[in-house]
Each structure stands twice: as structure tokens, then as C-alpha cells.
Scaffold this motif. Sequence first.
Motif, PDB file in Angstrom:
ATOM      1  N   ALA A 229       8.261   2.781   6.760  1.00 54.53           N
ATOM      2  CA  ALA A 229       7.464   1.521   5.429  1.00 54.53           C
ATOM      3  C   ALA A 229       8.315   2.390   4.763  1.00 54.53           C
ATOM      4  O   ALA A 229       8.038   1.368   3.079  1.00 54.53           O
ATOM      5  CB  ALA A 229       6.043   1.942   5.789  1.00 54.53           C
ATOM      6  N   VAL A 230       8.441   3.451   4.491  1.00 44.96           N
ATOM      7  CA  VAL A 230       9.357   3.975   3.068  1.00 44.96           C
ATOM      8  C   VAL A 230      10.202   3.328   2.766  1.00 44.96           C
ATOM      9  O   VAL A 230      10.463   2.857   1.717  1.00 44.96           O
ATOM     10  CB  VAL A 230       9.380   5.784   3.304  1.00 44.96           C
TER      11      VAL A 230
ATOM     12  N   PRO B  64       0.647  -1.245   0.172  1.00 41.84           N
ATOM     13  CA  PRO B  64      -0.003  -0.071  -0.246  1.00 41.84           C
ATOM     14  C   PRO B  64       1.120   1.121   0.461  1.00 41.84           C
ATOM     15  O   PRO B  64       0.643   1.957  -0.623  1.00 41.84           O
ATOM     16  CB  PRO B  64      -1.117   0.027   1.553  1.00 41.84           C
ATOM     17  N   THR B  65       2.216   0.947  -0.052  1.00 43.63           N
ATOM     18  CA  THR B  65       2.726   2.769   0.767  1.00 43.63           C
ATOM     19  C   THR B  65       3.389   2.566  -0.611  1.00 43.63           C
ATOM     20  O   THR B  65       3.520   4.202  -1.162  1.00 43.63           O
ATOM     21  CB  THR B  65       3.912   1.793   1.725  1.00 43.63           C
ATOM     22  N   ALA B  66       2.908   1.670  -1.341  1.00 42.27           N
ATOM     23  CA  ALA B  66       3.577   2.475  -2.912  1.00 42.27           C
ATOM     24  C   ALA B  66       2.735   2.410  -3.919  1.00 42.27           C
ATOM     25  O   ALA B  66       2.568   1.800  -4.982  1.00 42.27           O
ATOM     26  CB  ALA B  66       4.972   1.306  -3.691  1.00 42.27           C
ATOM     27  N   ASP B  67       1.387   2.178  -3.776  1.00 39.03           N
ATOM     28  CA  ASP B  67       0.234   2.188  -4.229  1.00 39.03           C
ATOM     29  C   ASP B  67      -1.009   2.995  -5.071  1.00 39.03           C
ATOM     30  O   ASP B  67      -1.436   3.525  -3.879  1.00 39.03           O
ATOM     31  CB  ASP B  67      -0.560   0.823  -3.800  1.00 39.03           C
ATOM     32  N   PRO B  68      -0.788   4.101  -5.918  1.00 37.95           N
ATOM     33  CA  PRO B  68      -1.441   4.943  -6.561  1.00 37.95           C
ATOM     34  C   PRO B  68      -2.353   4.684  -6.388  1.00 37.95           C
ATOM     35  O   PRO B  68      -3.791   5.442  -6.846  1.00 37.95           O
ATOM     36  CB  PRO B  68      -1.003   5.620  -7.371  1.00 37.95           C
TER      37      PRO B  68
ATOM     38  N   GLU C 232      14.875   6.257  -5.085  1.00 39.49           N
ATOM     39  CA  GLU C 232      13.790   5.253  -5.386  1.00 39.49           C
ATOM     40  C   GLU C 232      12.789   4.652  -5.264  1.00 39.49           C
ATOM     41  O   GLU C 232      11.492   5.093  -5.378  1.00 39.49           O
ATOM     42  CB  GLU C 232      14.033   3.947  -5.859  1.00 39.49           C
ATOM     43  N   ALA C 233      12.848   4.686  -3.469  1.00 38.95           N
ATOM     44  CA  ALA C 233      11.738   3.868  -2.437  1.00 38.95           C
ATOM     45  C   ALA C 233      10.797   5.746  -2.022  1.00 38.95           C
ATOM     46  O   ALA C 233       9.754   5.214  -2.106  1.00 38.95           O
ATOM     47  CB  ALA C 233      11.872   3.598  -1.421  1.00 38.95           C
ATOM     48  N   ALA C 234      11.951   6.212  -1.816  1.00 37.30           N
ATOM     49  CA  ALA C 234      10.959   7.716  -1.985  1.00 37.30           C
ATOM     50  C   ALA C 234      10.642   8.241  -3.304  1.00 37.30           C
ATOM     51  O   ALA C 234       9.378   9.002  -2.951  1.00 37.30           O
ATOM     52  CB  ALA C 234      12.264   8.845  -1.988  1.00 37.30           C
ATOM     53  N   ALA C 235      10.876   7.924  -4.801  1.00 34.58           N
ATOM     54  CA  ALA C 235       9.680   8.405  -5.643  1.00 34.58           C
ATOM     55  C   ALA C 235       8.163   7.549  -5.289  1.00 34.58           C
ATOM     56  O   ALA C 235       7.409   7.700  -5.628  1.00 34.58           O
ATOM     57  CB  ALA C 235      11.509   8.580  -6.795  1.00 34.58           C
ATOM     58  N   LEU C 236       9.058   6.220  -5.540  1.00 39.44           N
ATOM     59  CA  LEU C 236       7.827   5.244  -5.286  1.00 39.44           C
ATOM     60  C   LEU C 236       6.721   5.698  -4.484  1.00 39.44           C
ATOM     61  O   LEU C 236       5.171   5.816  -4.508  1.00 39.44           O
ATOM     62  CB  LEU C 236       8.156   3.683  -5.040  1.00 39.44           C
ATOM     63  N   ALA C 237       7.387   5.941  -3.585  1.00 39.36           N
ATOM     64  CA  ALA C 237       6.175   5.899  -1.823  1.00 39.36           C
ATOM     65  C   ALA C 237       5.608   7.754  -2.255  1.00 39.36           C
ATOM     66  O   ALA C 237       4.139   7.924  -2.772  1.00 39.36           O
ATOM     67  CB  ALA C 237       6.541   5.968  -1.085  1.00 39.36           C
ATOM     68  N   LEU C 238       6.166   8.844  -2.680  1.00 43.09           N
ATOM     69  CA  LEU C 238       5.568  10.138  -2.929  1.00 43.09           C
ATOM     70  C   LEU C 238       4.559  10.003  -4.407  1.00 43.09           C
ATOM     71  O   LEU C 238       3.701  10.445  -3.997  1.00 43.09           O
ATOM     72  CB  LEU C 238       7.093  11.207  -2.960  1.00 43.09           C
ATOM     73  N   GLU C 239       4.566   9.349  -5.350  1.00 44.52           N
ATOM     74  CA  GLU C 239       4.433   9.504  -5.947  1.00 44.52           C
ATOM     75  C   GLU C 239       2.499   8.825  -6.756  1.00 44.52           C
ATOM     76  O   GLU C 239       1.575   8.545  -6.295  1.00 44.52           O
ATOM     77  CB  GLU C 239       4.988   8.879  -7.821  1.00 44.52           C
ATOM     78  N   ALA C 240       3.083   7.473  -5.240  1.00 44.40           N
ATOM     79  CA  ALA C 240       2.171   6.816  -4.816  1.00 44.40           C
ATOM     80  C   ALA C 240       0.229   7.362  -4.015  1.00 44.40           C
ATOM     81  O   ALA C 240      -0.400   7.790  -4.422  1.00 44.40           O
ATOM     82  CB  ALA C 240       2.010   5.586  -3.770  1.00 44.40           C
ATOM     83  N   GLY C 241       1.279   8.973  -3.406  1.00 45.23           N
ATOM     84  CA  GLY C 241       0.199   9.715  -2.480  1.00 45.23           C
ATOM     85  C   GLY C 241       1.064   9.805  -0.899  1.00 45.23           C
ATOM     86  O   GLY C 241       0.158  10.128  -0.305  1.00 45.23           O
TER      87      GLY C 241
ATOM     88  N   VAL D 285       4.713  11.858   4.267  1.00 44.79           N
ATOM     89  CA  VAL D 285       5.139  12.697   5.642  1.00 44.79           C
ATOM     90  C   VAL D 285       5.678  11.048   5.454  1.00 44.79           C
ATOM     91  O   VAL D 285       4.673   9.916   5.912  1.00 44.79           O
ATOM     92  CB  VAL D 285       4.221  12.475   6.490  1.00 44.79           C
ATOM     93  N   GLU D 286       6.864  11.065   5.968  1.00 45.45           N
ATOM     94  CA  GLU D 286       7.583   9.781   5.933  1.00 45.45           C
ATOM     95  C   GLU D 286       8.407   9.925   6.902  1.00 45.45           C
ATOM     96  O   GLU D 286       8.426  10.316   8.035  1.00 45.45           O
ATOM     97  CB  GLU D 286       9.168   9.778   5.320  1.00 45.45           C
ATOM     98  N   LEU D 287       7.618   8.459   8.210  1.00 47.64           N
ATOM     99  CA  LEU D 287       7.441   8.781   9.168  1.00 47.64           C
ATOM    100  C   LEU D 287       8.174   7.038   9.849  1.00 47.64           C
ATOM    101  O   LEU D 287       8.443   6.020   9.142  1.00 47.64           O
ATOM    102  CB  LEU D 287       6.478   8.799  10.373  1.00 47.64           C
ATOM    103  N   PRO D 288       9.151   7.147  10.892  1.00 49.43           N
ATOM    104  CA  PRO D 288       9.651   7.718  11.725  1.00 49.43           C
ATOM    105  C   PRO D 288      10.313   8.817  11.781  1.00 49.43           C
ATOM    106  O   PRO D 288      10.329  10.130  12.786  1.00 49.43           O
ATOM    107  CB  PRO D 288       9.568   6.906  12.897  1.00 49.43           C
ATOM    108  N   THR D 289      11.069   8.363  11.550  1.00 48.82           N
ATOM    109  CA  THR D 289      12.590   9.223  11.225  1.00 48.82           C
ATOM    110  C   THR D 289      12.694   9.304   9.606  1.00 48.82           C
ATOM    111  O   THR D 289      12.111   8.961   8.886  1.00 48.82           O
ATOM    112  CB  THR D 289      13.903   8.853  11.789  1.00 48.82           C
ATOM    113  N   VAL D 290      13.676   9.945   9.070  1.00 48.75           N
ATOM    114  CA  VAL D 290      14.241  10.440   8.240  1.00 48.75           C
ATOM    115  C   VAL D 290      14.989   9.401   7.334  1.00 48.75           C
ATOM    116  O   VAL D 290      16.609   9.165   7.887  1.00 48.75           O
ATOM    117  CB  VAL D 290      14.897  12.141   7.533  1.00 48.75           C
ATOM    118  N   ARG D 291      15.073   8.879   6.363  1.00 43.82           N
ATOM    119  CA  ARG D 291      16.047   8.190   6.026  1.00 43.82           C
ATOM    120  C   ARG D 291      15.767   8.082   4.181  1.00 43.82           C
ATOM    121  O   ARG D 291      17.037   8.151   3.088  1.00 43.82           O
ATOM    122  CB  ARG D 291      15.765   6.491   5.781  1.00 43.82           C
TER     123      ARG D 291
END
Length: 782
Positions: A306-307, A279-283, A322-331, A334-340
Motif C-alpha cells: 500500500a505504501v 488512508p495510507t497517506a491520511d494524517p 515521496e511515498a515513504a515520506a507521505l505514509a510515514l508522516e501520516a502515521g 511499518v511497510e508490509l509485506p516487503t521493503v520498497r
Amino acid sequence: MTEQDVGMRNEPEGTVTVAEPWRDPRLPAAERVADLMARMTLPEKVGQLYGIWLGMSDGDDDVAPFQHELVDNVLDWPRLIEQGLGQLTRPLGSAPVTPVAGTARLAAMQADIVAAGRFGIPALVHEECLAGLMAWGATVYPTALAWGASFAPELVEGIAEQIGATMRQLGIHQGLAPVLDVVRDPRWGRTEETAGEDPYLVATITTAYVRGLQSTGIVATLKHLVGYSASRAGRNFGPVAVGRRELADVLLLPFLHAVTEGGAGSVMPSYAEVDGVPPTADPNLLTRLLREDWGFDGTVVSDYFAVTFVETQHGLAAGPAEAAALALEAGVDVELPTVRCYGQPLIEAVRTGLVDESVVDRAVRRVLRQKCELGLLDPDWEPTTVDGRVTLDPEPGRELARRLAEESVVLLANDGTLPLRAGTRIAVVGPQADDVSAMFGCYSFPSHVGSQHPEVPMGVEIPTLLEALAAEVPPELVEYARGCDVSDLSTDGLDEAVAVARRADVCVVAIGDRAGLFGRGTSGEGCDVPDLRLPGAQHQLVEAVLATGTPVVLVLLSGRPYALGPYASRTAAIVQAFFPGEEGGSAVAGVLSGRVEPAGRLPVSVPADPYAHAAGYLAPLLGHQNGASSVDPTALFPFGHGLSYSDFKWDSFALSTRDVPTDGATTLSLTVTNTGERAGADVVQLYLHDPVAQVTRPVVRLIGYVKVRLAPGESRRVEFDVPASAAAFTGRAGHRVVEPGELELRLSASSTAVRHVESLRLVGPELPVGPTHVARVGVTVR
């Protein structure tokens, strides 16, 4: 910050001093956000899209999956906040801190954030709040499975209001609750966090919680969209294989209610992968369904790490960018709990063309609008601190915890032994009898964090069942022996328990679960089980006490149902409480003594056999016992079951219309009378039976319910206003429809205890049901 730094300007005397448009509270949020974003650089925008978790390395044990593989124990705080910061993760809920110390530290962090960035925007602060605010000294309410057992959404809403008020005074903005997952396999450790196995019960209970929390200005976060509870074999974070009808008609239904009726401000995608797509990468889930079809306009925040898991656990990405791009484009905003992934990797993903900056802007716009609505962009914002007079466990909170605990205790069986008669000599045995841990679930502070700090006091007064019972009856009549531990296989204490039982008139055997995380308990996140046998040596304890011949009252304090078939016919009574919170000991003791009238009903079926598991009562005909299989999945105690000390009569049934248009409605009414000698509450449950449909349907499913409280001899008239769309389901074409044909409305005391049946016919054309339609059966009690 100077006035020049934040764009302040002085108006003539007698007028309001305002900022640049983004700081002006008189302007619409969209206009303010657009003005601010036009001034921001890409790094400043990205800075709003992640959280930071200071203190996440406190303790030796994980509180999130794979935490110790992912944490950075040397966070460069000044560098991380120099472009601004989206969220602060659990500043009060990661270690035992007082409200004074916690808010002072939080205020200092917010001051750092405001001073570091060009725009001085504070971070949004989130905490866990499923069983109350998860902070040291805060009220520990019953866990969510007890909410379901209460069948009392109005009480759950009141509790959420109290939780929200507590959070608000501490400077917290967002709560990571409620959990809307529908139980599909109670072997799953997080069963305790759900409101049950029925989507309508889960929907109505959790939507009430959302309304209550958000009424105080706290953003509620719906968890976990979607499929998390339907993993194969009930394994946490496992793959999910469900069809589109189960997805739409069971798993998604509570989320639809909470978005459209509750107005939830935030959603958290689940850790699962559903038919190969996390779901984290499902637009299709997070953008098309959630936003375009349902109209959700809040923020989507990732579950913890989860990202990163899109890369490391699901294998959909070759690295953080790539993980950031997939998750952000999916919707995922905010990335939690901390930045990676959403920090420098996301910036590089934009600069290399892996993701368009417009997608970043989309997420930033949502985040800043929410901050604007929370007052975090206003020029007069100030951090919150409290003094030593503040208590996180106020008397109104304890009173609500007591009421919910009492409303949620379920009397499963009783041969007349309960309530205990005056003068009865009582043996109390079992690992749950004299242990406060028996009262709270995994997402309460004492279990989730406090267990890592054994040197720190509990912070909340929590009586054990033994202590509470000794306050209900003369203490000289009570004798105690532990017998065994919850999960240990040792039977060294059985002889003492047997001796105590033999000297008594009645033996109360208190058994169940110990909540924990990732195998450190028998229930809770990552504490899944292969079958539904009692943990540890508790089976041997029950058998040993039953063999004495002393009447046994079995009391379960647990986070899931356990198979009770081996004991049911040999016990005098069985009482079930699902981690009932800080007042749970008193509530259960009150039921035993008779001070409290049992009023709970099962939100999950209790199996007879620990291995013959079925996916709850919501099964089509082939899911029930038949001659095609030697395995009988029939529940010992079905969904909705619960007994009372009083007696109730239902009569004077009436149906207003038998031929109902597919876009119409009918009213089913009855009279409920308390024919007993005690005040009590009965739960009238309305089920739908659809004998012929274009796809297979559950034999029955809950479409309405109400808890009716009556004095002895009192009668009330109950009316269910049933829209035809209550019969809607996902048809062969893949969308929800109301189909013409014969139906039955069944008034029942449980999913199997039918008291009255009314037949009706839906007439007219097949009617499509829109994507945001929810069929709420109205209930009036006169």
C-alpha cells in the motif's frame, strides 16, 4: 553474539544477570526503548520499519494486488538484514510446510537476523488468521460472515483464543485479523470476510475476536481503516465517496469499539481512497483521529504494497521516497509485506530533508515498544521450534469450528419439509454438494495458498455435504448428481440431475460460491460481481430441478447473499451457510436431518432482485420503497432473519423509565419462553427508531441483541440496559450528540419483524458525545 556485543554484564552470584538498560526486563518499556534508540543509527532505525517476504514468489498467482508487478524474485537476504529487521511476512503461511519444517526455517531466519545486526533484535512475525491460522494443516474455521450469522460474540472470542494459542506456540507474534469493514454493497468480493452490514453487530463480533486473540499474547490487527467496503459499485480497491456521517456512524464505529473496548495492538489502513485521500497517506485519519482523538498507542502497519500504491495507484508521489515520506508522516509505522519505500528511499528522504528524522523516531519508538512488550528485546529470548507431536488442527479447535458452524447456519424458509423425515429418499445435486471447497473462504489456507499447490494434500479433514448427509441418514436413501459447476456455463449435467431429482421424495440442491483471489473464484478478494445472480449455470440447475415437481431444499454455501426472489415461493426450504469451515458439511447436514437446531440469523439482507440493490437495511426513509421510483429495494429476507424448528413466545414486557435524561439510561425487559418440543435458541434483537431528528436517520438500527438458549418449556428473563447515548448520531455540527425527543425501542425477530414497541422520551439538553464514547447496551439473561 558475545556478552560484549549485546552489552551484557555479570552480577554477583544470586542476582539476575541483566543487560544494558534496553535489555533489562525489569525496566519500563519506554525507558528501555529510549535507551536503545539513543544507540541506533538512522539505517538501524529504518531497518525496524519494514518487513521481508521470503517465498512471496511461490506459485504463479497473486495473493496480493499487483504482486507480480512488484516482487523482487532475487532478494539479497544478508544485505537486507544487516541493519536489523522489523518483521517477517508469513513464513509459515506462504507455502505448504509442516509445523516442524516451518518453525525450523523460521528459527534459522531469526538466528540470521539476530546475528546480522549490532543489537541482535529478532523480527516480529505476522501471519493471516481470519478463518484460523492460514497455514497448512491448521483448523479451518467458518469465515467472518458466519461469525456475524452466529450472533454469538462469546463463541467468536473463544475461537480467537484457540487461534492465538496455536500461533503463539509457533513463534508468531501478530495476526492480520479481524476485518471490521461494514458491508455496503454485497457485490464486493470481500463481503465474506466481514461480519455483516450492521456496524453494531460488526463491532461486537470483531471486538470479541480482538479480545480473544490478544488474550494469548498475539497482536490483533484491525482491517481495513477505513471505507474499503464502501467502494463504488462494490469494486475492490475502488474509489470511495462517503459523507462524514456515514463514515463516523457506520464505517468507523467498529474500529472505535475494537480500539477502546478491545485494546487492539495494531491497525492496517485500507487500500481505498476516501474522497480523494488514500488512508495510507491520511494524517487526519491515522494521527489526529486514531491516535489523538481515540488514544490508540499501538502500531499502524501498511496493507501489502500500500505504501508503493501511494505512488503507483493513487498518484500522490513521484517516487518511492515521496511515498515513504507521505505514509510515514501520516502515521504508517511499518511497510508490509516487503521493503520498497521504507528502506534506502526513506533514508535518502531523511538525508535530503524530505522527511524529518523525528518522524522516523516516532515510528521506531512504537515498533520497539511493541517488540519489548512481546519479549523480543529480552536477553533470554529464543526462537521457537516444535516437534512432530504438534498438530495445528487439535480436537478443541475442531470442536469450536463445529459449534460455530452449527450456530451460524440460517434457516431462511421452511414449509415443514425440514427436518427431513425418516425414510425420505433424498436426491442431492449441485456443485457444492460433494466439493470440500464449498466450505472455506478466500482467507483460508486451502483456498488462498493451497490452490496453487494441487499436488499437496488438503492437510485437514473436511467432509463434504454429501458425505456428511450420508452419515446422518441411511446412505442407500441418498442419490447424487453434480448437475453443473459453480462458475462454468455448461449445462451438460442437468439431465442427470433432473433424473435423480425425479426419483426422490426431496431434492437438496447445493449451490453457491467458490472462493478465490483476483478473479480466480466467484467470491473473495478481487472477485467482485456486477449483480447478485447465481454464478455460472446454477440458475438453470435450480430451475430444472424445480420443474420436476419434487420438493426442493435449496442450500447455499456462499460468501455473499444472492438474489433468491425467483425461487423463494417455489422451494420447500432454503438454508444459508456462509463458508462454514471444516465442520460446515456436518453442520448443514445436521440441520437438514434435524440433529442440529438452526440458530443463525442473517448478518446481511438477502435481496429479491439481483439488480435492485440497496445498501443494506440501514437506510433512511428515502432508501426504502416509495412511489418516487419504480425500483423496489425491499429485501426478500431482511437483516436478522432466521427460523427455528422450535417455537418461542415473548411476553411480560416492561420499561423501567419512559422519561430518560440525555445522560441517563433505561431498562427494557421481557420473558422468552420455548413453547416448542425441541431445545433451541432464539435471538432477541433490539432496534432503535428515531422518528424526528436534526439529520436523516435509518428507519431502524440495531443497538442490542442476545441469543437465548432454552429447553422445551423453559423461560428466561432478558434485560437490556439501554443508555441514552445508544441514540447518539453525528449531528449538523459534525460531532456526535444525544438529542432530546421521542424514540421507539423495538424488540424484533429481524429488522422488519417487530414483536413489541416501547416509546420513550429523552429529556434535557442536547448532549455532546466524546470521541471515544461507545454505547454498549448491556444484556442480562436470568
